[in-house]
Write an enzyme that holds these catalytic residues in place. Structure first.
Site, PDB file in Angstrom:
ATOM      1  CG  ASP A  58      10.275   4.468  23.126  1.00 50.66           C
ATOM      2  OD1 ASP A  58       9.543   5.269  23.726  1.00 50.66           O
ATOM      3  OD2 ASP A  58      11.184   3.835  23.698  1.00 50.66           O
ATOM      4  CD  GLU A 126       6.134   4.711  21.955  1.00 53.83           C
ATOM      5  OE1 GLU A 126       6.570   5.256  22.988  1.00 53.83           O
ATOM      6  OE2 GLU A 126       6.120   3.470  21.786  1.00 53.83           O
TER       7      GLU A 126
END
Length: 333
Positions: A58, A126
């Site tokens: 992320d 992610e």
């Protein structure tokens, strides 16, 4: 546990189709595709799943996409760049990318989570970026996003200029759920160059939502609405608090009225006759007094109003009578 591939060679081939190169350390990628529903203990007793790689990916994804957006849109303001990056890395976008690229089909899970967790694919995307970073470094992540994502799957210009009305979405949600919504102006300042800066905050049922900062009221309310919508989706305790506050408010509004209406029949709907008209109407006598009523009527008919009659002499002489007769006779001629 049923694996989506029979041999490790198939995993290498599948990853090559997705990321464009063969992994150096396959263990990172295996971990990136392991959902927490099938977590297992490592040799040191640590829980193994993709949540830690998701956290790392992320942060790397924000940096990589921020770099790309910054270089692609020269001269654009910070608010525009932030909004564009948010659209590219939001969960809905990453989830769709994971489905289109085949990442979702490689995820290891207990089989029941797929239908209940709509962000499982985006989370794995992610985690995969985190695995690429640990395996090949930052430059490999940049090449992956440029060559595999932005050049083939996403038109960055269309995404940037596509208007997503988060305020409208929040208003629609609040109306549908009958939740009281307000936008509170927190501050209004100016930059060194004189440009106005607004900060608005979303208030739901009296509870503070998220804030948004922008160069116009619209932009700041849009950002505040977007952050609040994400908070509602990610924090169950917040949405529970909102509905609890709503319940308290509606309970107070719907308190029962303790006073009981009286049952007396009122006659205020009858039009009363004015006193003047009442005085002119003769009194109605009982039927049993008919004789008295007739005598009263006869007496009334014989009576005269003496106010119009002038008084006359009681006695007149003969000469006066003859003179009056002659005067009347001559006047008739």
């Amino acid at each position: 546990m049923r694996l989506p591939f029979r041999k490790e060679k198939e995993l290498y081939s599948a990853l090559y189709r997705i990321i464009g190169f063969y992994p150096h350390n396959i263990s990172y990628y295996k971990l990136a595709l392991m959902h927490k529903s099938v977590s297992r203990r490592g040799f040191r007793g640590k829980t193994l799943n993709n949540e830690r790689l998701e956290f790392l990916g992320d942060a790397i994804l924000d940096a990589v996409v921020g770099d790309i957006v910054y270089r692609h849109f020269e001269g654009k303001r910070e608010g525009f760049l932030t909004n564009t990056r948010s659209k590219l890395v939001q969960r809905e976008t990453l989830n769709k990318l994971a489905q289109e690229m085949g990442i979702s089909q490689l995820i290891l899970s207990n089989g029941q989570t797929n239908s209940h967790n709509s962000y499982m694919g985006g989370n794995a995307f992610e985690a995969l970026v985190g695995a690429i970073y640990l395996d090949r470094g930052y430059d490999a992540c940049m090449r992956f996003m440029k060559k595999r994502i932005l050049s083939k799957l996403i038109n960055i210009d269309k995404v940037a200029y596509k208007e997503v009305n988060f305020k409208s979405k929040l208003i629609e949600w609040s109306q549908k759920n009958r939740v009281k919504l307000d936008f509170k102006l927190i501050s209004q300042t100016k930059e060194k160059g004189g440009s106005p800066v607004f900060v608005y905050q979303v208030i739901l049922e009296g509870l503070e939502g998220c804030e948004g900062k922008g160069y116009s009221k619209k932009e700041s309310q849009q950002l505040a609405s977007k952050e609040t919508l994400q908070k509602l989706r990610r924090e169950p305790q917040f949405i529970d608090a909102v509905f609890a506050a709503k319940g308290d408010r509606t309970k107070m509004e719907e308190e029962p009225v303790l006073s009981v209406p009286d049952t007396e029949e009122h006659t205020n709907f009858i039009i009363e006759t004015p006193r003047e008209e009442k005085a002119e109407k003769p009194a109605v006598l009982p039927k049993t007094d008919k004789k008295s009523r007739i005598m009263e009527e006869e007496k009334t008919e014989d009576e005269f109003d003496l106010s119009d009659i002038t008084a006359q002499p009681v006695e007149r002489s003969r000469e006066d009578i003859i003179a009056q007769a002659e005067a009347e006779a001559y006047s008739e001629r």
